[in-house]
Scaffold this active site. Structure first.
Site, PDB file in Angstrom:
ATOM      1  N   LYS A  97       0.848  -1.189   0.000  1.00 55.79           N
ATOM      2  CA  LYS A  97       0.000   0.000   0.000  1.00 55.79           C
ATOM      3  C   LYS A  97       0.888   1.246   0.000  1.00 55.79           C
ATOM      4  CE  LYS A  97      -4.074  -2.124   2.092  1.00 55.79           C
ATOM      5  NZ  LYS A  97      -5.062  -2.093   3.181  1.00 55.79           N
ATOM      6  N   LYS A 180      -4.427   7.204   2.914  1.00 52.79           N
ATOM      7  CA  LYS A 180      -4.895   6.836   4.259  1.00 52.79           C
ATOM      8  C   LYS A 180      -3.734   6.689   5.239  1.00 52.79           C
ATOM      9  CE  LYS A 180      -3.596   2.331   4.154  1.00 52.79           C
ATOM     10  NZ  LYS A 180      -2.915   1.530   5.200  1.00 52.79           N
ATOM     11  N   ARG A 247       0.940   0.356  12.201  1.00 57.01           N
ATOM     12  CA  ARG A 247       2.266   0.954  12.320  1.00 57.01           C
ATOM     13  C   ARG A 247       2.269   2.455  12.076  1.00 57.01           C
ATOM     14  NH1 ARG A 247       4.399  -3.150   7.963  1.00 57.01           N
ATOM     15  NH2 ARG A 247       2.279  -2.681   7.290  1.00 57.01           N
ATOM     16  N   GLU A 276       4.980   2.809   5.931  1.00 59.94           N
ATOM     17  CA  GLU A 276       4.750   3.286   4.571  1.00 59.94           C
ATOM     18  C   GLU A 276       4.369   4.763   4.541  1.00 59.94           C
ATOM     19  OE1 GLU A 276       5.176   1.710   1.748  1.00 59.94           O
ATOM     20  OE2 GLU A 276       4.433  -0.345   1.803  1.00 59.94           O
TER      21      GLU A 276
END
Length: 323
Positions: A97, A180, A247, A276
């Protein structure tokens, strides 16, 4: 996440092999001896095979569906490694993602480049790895532009605790998965601030969640995605679950408590966790400028992470809130 998905597929009685790439050797002993990934609460199903880095040729023999579980920064490298010893991957599911940091390309595009075909399915929606590993209820969105590709992969994944819907809006789904992450960091920062001063900031969190979602929808549509994708599982659903746990939210909380962003990231990397959202914050800032959009919430998260702005400035709600 790759391990959690492998566990899910094995529980569905698919002949499944979990292959550890050269970057996964630190957890290989735990997977083989303890039959458990150190970051997951559940042991591997007995039917799930585990293969070492040098066993890829056997692990990928006659493979029908390959699930590639690298993070966005390592997606191309993983695909290149796999293609050396497993040149025929008829169907690919990508679960990263984010965007490729160097090129800004979506992960489905990266995998299509490397595997040599477009039978690539992107996965979005709320999906925390520990819950998938435990077999807790999950709903996901599978996307592909190839007719029947998403449906075929969905049929392999679907089960009593894993519901799948499909869409052709690959761009919308993948951009939702990027944006997101930034929302989760920002809302995590509020959690950290609250812990530091003894307040929960429930009103502010609700207001900023709404603002973050409105900005997500605006950017996704500007990038060619559908508003319905942004307001569904891939956008609203994934933003909510990532803001509640995971995370990126944890990283934001550590920053909100007063730890410099670079140090907070180092702490999580030392624990083997990939965040990420740090790359995603750069991507969203770039994309907002390229599309000419004013995204004050996401811009403020970027300023906290990269321009030394105080985390407390997130409590200064944008003067022009989205409805």
């Amino acid at each position: 996440m790759g391990t959690a998905i492998a566990m899910h597929l094995a529980r569905l009685e698919h002949d499944t092999t979990l292959w550890a790439s050269p970057f996964d050797e630190r957890v290989l002993d735990a997977l083989r001896v303890e039959r458990r990934h150190p970051a997951l609460p559940e042991h591997l199903p007995e039917s799930l095979s585990v293969a070492a880095p040098d066993e890829l040729d056997e692990a990928a023999k006659d493979v029908d569906l390959a699930v590639l579980g690298a993070h966005s920064g390592g997606a191309r490298t993983l695909a290149q490694i796999v293609m050396k010893d497993a040149p025929k991957l008829p169907r690919v599911v990508g679960i990263a993602k984010g965007l490729e940091p160097e090129s800004g390309r979506r992960i489905s595009e990266v995998y299509a480049d490397e595997v040599g075909h477009d039978h690539v399915v992107a996965v979005g929606g709320p999906g925390l790895a520990p819950e998938i590993a435990q077999g807790l209820p999950t709903a996901a969105v599978f996307a592909s532009t190839v007719p029947g590709a998403a449906e075929s992969a969905a049929a392999a994944f679907a089960g009593p605790t894993y519901r799948v819907v499909v869409t052709t809006d690959v761009a919308g789904l993948e951009y939702c998965a990027v944006i997101k992450n930034v929302a989760a960091i920002g809302l995590g920062i509020l959690d950290g601030l609250g812990k530091h001063v003894g307040f929960d900031y429930k009103n502010a969190k609700a207001a900023l969640f709404s603002q973050a979602l409105a900005e997500l929808v605006e950017l996704v549509v500007a990038l060619g995605g559908l508003a319905e994708t942004a307001m569904g599982l891939a956008g609203l659903g994934d933003t909510l679950v990532t803001a509640l746990g995971g995370r990126n939210r944890l990283y934001g909380e550590i920053v909100g408590e007063g730890t410099p962003p670079e140090e907070a990231l180092e702490r999580l990397v030392e624990r083997g966790l990939t965040v990420e959202g740090v790359h995603s914050a750069r991507d969203v800032d770039r994309l907002s400028r390229e599309t000419g959009l004013d995204l004050p919430f996401h811009r403020q998260v970027f300023r906290v992470l990269f321009e030394h702005a105080s985390p407390a400035t997130l409590l200064e709600l944008p003067e022009r809130m989205k409805r």
